[in-house]
Structure formats: structure tokens, C-alpha cells
Scaffold this motif. Structure first.
Motif, PDB file in Angstrom:
ATOM      1  N   CYS A 165       0.810  -1.223   0.000  1.00 28.73           N
ATOM      2  CA  CYS A 165       0.000   0.000   0.000  1.00 28.73           C
ATOM      3  C   CYS A 165       0.849   1.281   0.000  1.00 28.73           C
ATOM      4  O   CYS A 165       0.454   2.287  -0.576  1.00 28.73           O
ATOM      5  CB  CYS A 165      -0.911   0.050   1.234  1.00 28.73           C
TER       6      CYS A 165
ATOM      7  N   CYS B 236       1.884   3.987  -2.794  1.00 29.33           N
ATOM      8  CA  CYS B 236       0.944   5.079  -3.117  1.00 29.33           C
ATOM      9  C   CYS B 236       0.465   5.826  -1.871  1.00 29.33           C
ATOM     10  O   CYS B 236       0.259   7.033  -1.912  1.00 29.33           O
ATOM     11  CB  CYS B 236      -0.282   4.531  -3.824  1.00 29.33           C
ATOM     12  N   HIS B 237       0.239   5.085  -0.783  1.00 33.70           N
ATOM     13  CA  HIS B 237      -0.303   5.707   0.435  1.00 33.70           C
ATOM     14  C   HIS B 237       0.816   6.258   1.307  1.00 33.70           C
ATOM     15  O   HIS B 237       1.074   5.768   2.408  1.00 33.70           O
ATOM     16  CB  HIS B 237      -1.149   4.702   1.223  1.00 33.70           C
TER      17      HIS B 237
HETATM   18  C1  HEC Z   1      -1.089   2.026  -7.018  1.00 40.81           C
HETATM   19  C2  HEC Z   1      -1.424   2.940  -5.971  1.00 40.81           C
HETATM   20  C3  HEC Z   1      -2.193   2.404  -4.755  1.00 40.81           C
HETATM   21  C4  HEC Z   1      -1.910   1.284  -4.001  1.00 40.81           C
HETATM   22  C5  HEC Z   1      -0.759   0.292  -4.172  1.00 40.81           C
HETATM   23  C6  HEC Z   1      -2.926   1.231  -2.969  1.00 40.81           C
HETATM   24  N1  HEC Z   1      -3.784   2.288  -3.079  1.00 40.81           N
HETATM   25 FE1  HEC Z   1      -5.405   2.697  -1.873  1.00 40.81          FE
HETATM   26  N2  HEC Z   1      -5.863   4.301  -3.021  1.00 40.81           N
HETATM   27  C7  HEC Z   1      -5.161   4.738  -4.137  1.00 40.81           C
HETATM   28  C8  HEC Z   1      -5.879   5.851  -4.737  1.00 40.81           C
HETATM   29  C9  HEC Z   1      -5.437   6.640  -5.964  1.00 40.81           C
HETATM   30  C10 HEC Z   1      -7.053   6.059  -3.985  1.00 40.81           C
HETATM   31  C11 HEC Z   1      -8.178   7.076  -4.237  1.00 40.81           C
HETATM   32  C12 HEC Z   1      -9.178   6.398  -5.134  1.00 40.81           C
HETATM   33  C13 HEC Z   1     -10.342   7.281  -5.488  1.00 40.81           C
HETATM   34  O1  HEC Z   1     -10.190   8.479  -5.671  1.00 40.81           O
HETATM   35  O2  HEC Z   1     -11.425   6.707  -5.587  1.00 40.81           O
HETATM   36  C14 HEC Z   1      -7.006   5.069  -2.896  1.00 40.81           C
HETATM   37  C15 HEC Z   1      -8.010   4.962  -1.943  1.00 40.81           C
HETATM   38  C16 HEC Z   1      -7.976   4.075  -0.878  1.00 40.81           C
HETATM   39  C17 HEC Z   1      -8.957   4.024   0.186  1.00 40.81           C
HETATM   40  C18 HEC Z   1     -10.186   4.949   0.341  1.00 40.81           C
HETATM   41  C19 HEC Z   1     -11.386   4.336  -0.278  1.00 40.81           C
HETATM   42  C20 HEC Z   1     -11.433   4.483  -1.745  1.00 40.81           C
HETATM   43  O3  HEC Z   1     -11.549   3.462  -2.422  1.00 40.81           O
HETATM   44  O4  HEC Z   1     -11.334   5.603  -2.273  1.00 40.81           O
HETATM   45  C21 HEC Z   1      -8.564   3.017   1.032  1.00 40.81           C
HETATM   46  C22 HEC Z   1      -9.248   2.580   2.291  1.00 40.81           C
HETATM   47  C23 HEC Z   1      -7.338   2.442   0.487  1.00 40.81           C
HETATM   48  N3  HEC Z   1      -7.001   3.098  -0.665  1.00 40.81           N
HETATM   49  C24 HEC Z   1      -6.653   1.401   1.059  1.00 40.81           C
HETATM   50  C25 HEC Z   1      -5.543   0.775   0.469  1.00 40.81           C
HETATM   51  C26 HEC Z   1      -4.860  -0.368   1.049  1.00 40.81           C
HETATM   52  C27 HEC Z   1      -5.229  -1.012   2.368  1.00 40.81           C
HETATM   53  C28 HEC Z   1      -3.843  -0.699   0.192  1.00 40.81           C
HETATM   54  C29 HEC Z   1      -2.871  -1.844   0.317  1.00 40.81           C
HETATM   55  C30 HEC Z   1      -3.389  -3.123   0.681  1.00 40.81           C
HETATM   56  C31 HEC Z   1      -3.882   0.235  -0.926  1.00 40.81           C
HETATM   57  N4  HEC Z   1      -4.927   1.112  -0.712  1.00 40.81           N
HETATM   58  C32 HEC Z   1      -2.998   0.231  -2.004  1.00 40.81           C
HETATM   59  C33 HEC Z   1      -3.970   4.211  -4.614  1.00 40.81           C
HETATM   60  C34 HEC Z   1      -3.378   3.033  -4.157  1.00 40.81           C
END
Ligand code: HEC
Length: 431
Positions: free
Chosen positions: A231, A234-235
Motif C-alpha cells: 500500500c 501510493c499511500h
Molecule cells: C497504485 C497505488 C495504490 C496502491 C498500491 C494502494 N492504493 Fe489505496 N488508493 C489509491 C488511490 C489513488 C485512492 C483514491 C481512489 C479514489 O479516488 O477513488 C485510494 C483509496 C484508498 C482508500 C479509500 C477508499 C477508496 O476506495 O477511495 C482506502 C481505504 C485504500 N485506498 C486502502 C488501500 C490499502 C489497504 C492498500 C494496500 C493493501 C492500498 N490502498 C494500495 C492508490 C493506491
């Protein structure tokens, strides 16, 4: 399209630059959703502090014809996008008796963060802090954003979303139904509300929970390694995801939304169709990893022993391909990304000034403001070429993608006199 580009759905600059090196030349588990509609029930009076700590009461709005009580969060992508739209509603219907009231019930959002949200998104209506999610509990609010439109008798007349333009993981070009605005219009005109209930979509409200931290699965030992690997690319600060997941504190209040997004494979973003085989860089969590995260949440999310914490991951800063021979800007000035809406692909053609054939061995595309760049594709336009040859992609960028870095003896041949086309996909994030 470039197969290593993982494009995920909703997404998100300002300027893109490309740098080039030449050879020789330069769980399914989800907190229970009760389906009983609040429409027709009366909301009790409440008083909550605003971003500056000043108490604001529902009584202060006596004389208004209706109020839209909207649960919001400072980091949820949908709640960010809808901030400006609620300002518009207040401006449009304010004179006729509407009051928009924002409520922040997230335990992870401090008063300071809420004040920063109000400032950043130029929120013009009161934003109140619901510490301990007392009001969210009383109103059974679950998501951000989630609207309760009440009349002068505090009876809920409409409940659900603001409109249907943005959902989790998608954005339409335009809203097809402005549910809240229509309900307000109907209410103010004394008409029946045609659709009193819609589904609110967005993040779960981060609630305070009285769960004892009894589980054996701890953040430090079991969960941080998963988040770091899956995660944090990106996070983390400055990257595309809307909030950071780099510390124990970062996880607080997000657990219900995390369980939802990993349960339905929305996160990590991965859209490859499993019907076409296995991918070496499959981003999805294993069932075992999902199970561990689920057990950790069920066990009260214990932090564990800080000595168990893994080393934080190290990310390349600057150019990942090393010092480039040439850096090419998409154009001489940045592109302004509006706060909301859907932006058509932006295309910028640039003459890199190549008066001899080039053999590109490494190439990287970099956005300046990652928070609003969904992806970049850089195409080669051969000399005299009018149309872009879609097979001639030099390099692409999307969150999580890696630059082009070819093996010894291999290069991309680009004819002298070629131009470069930057195709930019921007995604607004509410600012
Ligand atoms: C490749 C990049 C990337 C990775 C790797 C990633 N995320 Fe995200 N995440 C994003 C983005 C961009 C958004 C905003 C999406 C939107 O605007 O709907 C987001 C949004 C979220 C949200 C908010 C809800 C939503 O869907 O908007 C959560 C909770 C979340 N991520 C959890 C995780 C977790 C837990 C992991 C790892 C297991 C993870 N993410 C891995 C890019 C990533």
C-alpha cells in the motif's frame, strides 16, 4: 496500450516531464448496514463545535426552511470532491432557506485537520466536529459523504447521496441526477420528494470503538509489513493516494473502509483479467494477507511491540533511471487542474530538437503533482507524421508503474526530427 501501466478507475497536475537516457549520444466482511431508511424520522437538536471550537447549534438555524446535514471526512476522495459542490448548493438555495451543515465524525480527523479542510476547499458552510461520533450514532450515519435533508420540523425528507457523478472507483463525465438539489427544490416548492432515498457511497465513518485490544495479530509484527509492501508505494506523503498508511496512527479510523476495499479487491488497484493467466506483478493481496488484516481489526487493532516494526520501505527519490541525458518538459507552463469535474485527455506536442537518430535505453515520465495525475503516455510522432502512431509509446507513468529501463544491447529507435506527444490524464481532487 503499455501493458505495465495499471490504470485504475477514479483517479487524478500540473506538468509532466520526461527524462531520457541515450545510448552513446547523450474480506468480504463489512460492518453491518442497517437498511431502515431514516426518512420520516425526526432529528434531535444538537450542538457541536466548529473548526475553531465555537459551539454551533441546530437552533441557530431556526427560521431556515430546511437543512442538509452532510457527513464529511477530510481525506475520503469523495468527501473532498463534494466539498465545492455543497458550496454551490448553499449559494444556489441559501436565499430560499437552505442551510448546509457539514459534520465530521471521523475519529482520525482532528479539529486542526478539519480546519485545514475548510480552508483548502474554501468551505462556506459550517463544519462541525462530532467527537466520539455521537451524532453519527444517533442519526445512524455510515458514510462520507452522506446527506440527511431535514425540514423546518427537523424531519428527514431526503437521505443518501449528493448526486450520481462520483462513486467509489468511477466518475461520470456529468451527473445524470442531482438528487440532493432536486429534493431541496421539491421541498422548498412544497412538492412531494420524488426519490426520498438513494444510496450514499463513499468511505466508512471512522468510529470510536470499544473493542479491547486482545488480538495476537499486531500492527507492528504482522500488518505493517503487508501495508509497507502493498500500500505504501501510493499511500505515503506526496503520492496519489488520498491518505497515508505509513504508521499505526494512520490506520486508525480507516479499518472499516480498508476491510471493504481489500474485500472487494478495489485496493490495491489491479484490473488485469484473471482469465488471461497469472501476472508476475499481481498487486492483489493474498487470501492469507486479507485474513490477517481481518483478524487484526477483529482483535481491536493492537499496536504491538514497536521493536517488532519492520524497517520502513525506501523509495527512490528523484529519477529512478539515474541521471538523465536530457530532460524534456511537457510545455513551458503548467496546466491548471480545476477542483472538480472530468477533464478530457490533454495533449501537448513538443519538439525535442533531435537532428540525429536516437537510441533510447532508459526513459521515465514524471508528474509534478502526483495527486492529480492519473497517467501520462508519451508517444513518438515520426518526422512528417500527422497522426500519432499508437504503437510508438516511448514511456508511460501511472502510480505504481516502473520506468522503461532496457537491457544491455536493446534500445528504442527514434528517427531524427521526431516530435513527442504527451498525453495527460488529470483527475480533480477537490482543490
Ligand atoms: C497504485 C497505488 C495504490 C496502491 C498500491 C494502494 N492504493 Fe489505496 N488508493 C489509491 C488511490 C489513488 C485512492 C483514491 C481512489 C479514489 O479516488 O477513488 C485510494 C483509496 C484508498 C482508500 C479509500 C477508499 C477508496 O476506495 O477511495 C482506502 C481505504 C485504500 N485506498 C486502502 C488501500 C490499502 C489497504 C492498500 C494496500 C493493501 C492500498 N490502498 C494500495 C492508490 C493506491
Amino acid at each position: 496500450m503499455h501493458c505495465r501501466l495499471v490504470c485504475f478507475t477514479v483517479a487524478w497536475l500540473v506538468g509532466g516531464i520526461v527524462s531520457i537516457q541515450f545510448a552513446n549520444a547523450a474480506t468480504g466482511r463489512q460492518s453491518e448496514e442497517s437498511s431502515a431508511s431514516p426518512v420520516g424520522t425526526q432529528v434531535a437538536m444538537f450542538e457541536l463545535p466548529n473548526a475553531y471550537g465555537k459551539p454551533v447549534s441546530l437552533r441557530d438555524f431556526v427560521g431556515k426552511k430546511c437543512a442538509a446535514i452532510v457527513f464529511l471526512g477530510t481525506e475520503c476522495p469523495l468527501a473532498k470532491l463534494y466539498g465545492p459542490r455543497l458550496n454551490d448548493l448553499q449559494a444556489k438555495f441559501g436565499d430560499r432557506g437552505l442551510q448546509v451543515i457539514g459534520i465530521n465524525s471521523n475519529k482520525q480527523d482532528s479539529l486542526t485537520e478539519m480546519a485545514a479542510y475548510v480552508h483548502r476547499h474554501e468551505i462556506k458552510f459550517p463544519m462541525l466536529k462530532d467527537k466520539g461520533n455521537v451524532l453519527a450514532d444517533a442519526m445512524k450515519a455510515k458514510r462520507t459523504p452522506e446527506v440527511f435533508l431535514i425540514d423546518a420540523d427537523r424531519v428527514v425528507r431526503y437521505h443518501g447521496r449528493i448526486d450520481d457523478q462520483y462513486g467509489v472507483g468511477y466518475a461520470r463525465d456529468k451527473k445524470t441526477r442531482s438528487d440532493l438539489a432536486i429534493a431541496v427544490e421539491e421541498l422548498l416548492s412544497g412538492d412531494e420528494i420524488t426519490h426520498p432515498t438513494t444510496e450514499a457511497v463513499g468511505c466508512h465513518i471512522g468510529r470510536t470503538k470499544e473493542v479491547a485490544e486482545v488480538g495476537e495479530i499486531t500492527y507492528a509484527k504482522h500488518i505493517a509489513p503487508i501495508f509497507n509492501a502493498r500500500c505504501v508505494s501510493c499511500h505515503r506523503e506526496g503520492e496519489i493516494a488520498p491518505f497515508t498508511l505509513t504508521s499505526y496512527d494512520d490506520t486508525q479510523g480507516w479499518e472499516d473502509t480498508i476491510l471493504e476495499v481489500i474485500g472487494n479487491n478495489r485496493m490495491p488497484p489491479w484490473s488485469a483479467n484473471p482469465a488471461h493467466g497469472e501476472f508476475a506483478n499481481d498487486a492483489r493481496l493474498s487470501e492469507g494477507e486479507k485474513e490477517l488484516i481481518g483478524q487484526w481489526v477483529d482483535g481491536g487493532m493492537p499496536e504491538g511491540d514497536p521493536d517488532d516494526l519492520p524497517e520502513p520501505p525506501v523509495f527512490a527519490t528523484g529519477w529512478q533511471i539515474g541521471e538523465p541525458d536530457q530532460v524534456i518538459q511537457m510545455r513551458d507552463k503548467p496546466f491548471d487542474v480545476p477542483a472538480e469535474g472530468v477533464i478530457d485527455y490533454q495533449r501537448f506536442v513538443i519538439d525535442p530538437g533531435w537532428d540525429e537518430d536516437k537510441f533510447v535505453v532508459a526513459c521515465e515520465a514524471r508528474p509534478q503533482n502526483r495527486a492529480v495525475v492519473h497517467h501520462i503516455l508519451v508517444y513518438v510522432i515520426p518526422p512528417g507524421g500527422r497522426n500519432v502512431d499508437l504503437r510508438k509509446v516511448l514511456v508511460g507513468y501511472a502510480p505504481g508503474s516502473t520506468p522503461v529501463d532496457l537491457d544491455d544491447g536493446v534500445a528504442i529507435h527514434v528517427e531524427a526530427g521526431s516530435k513527442l506527444l504527451f498525453e495527460m490524464h488529470y483527475t480533480p481532487n477537490g482543490t
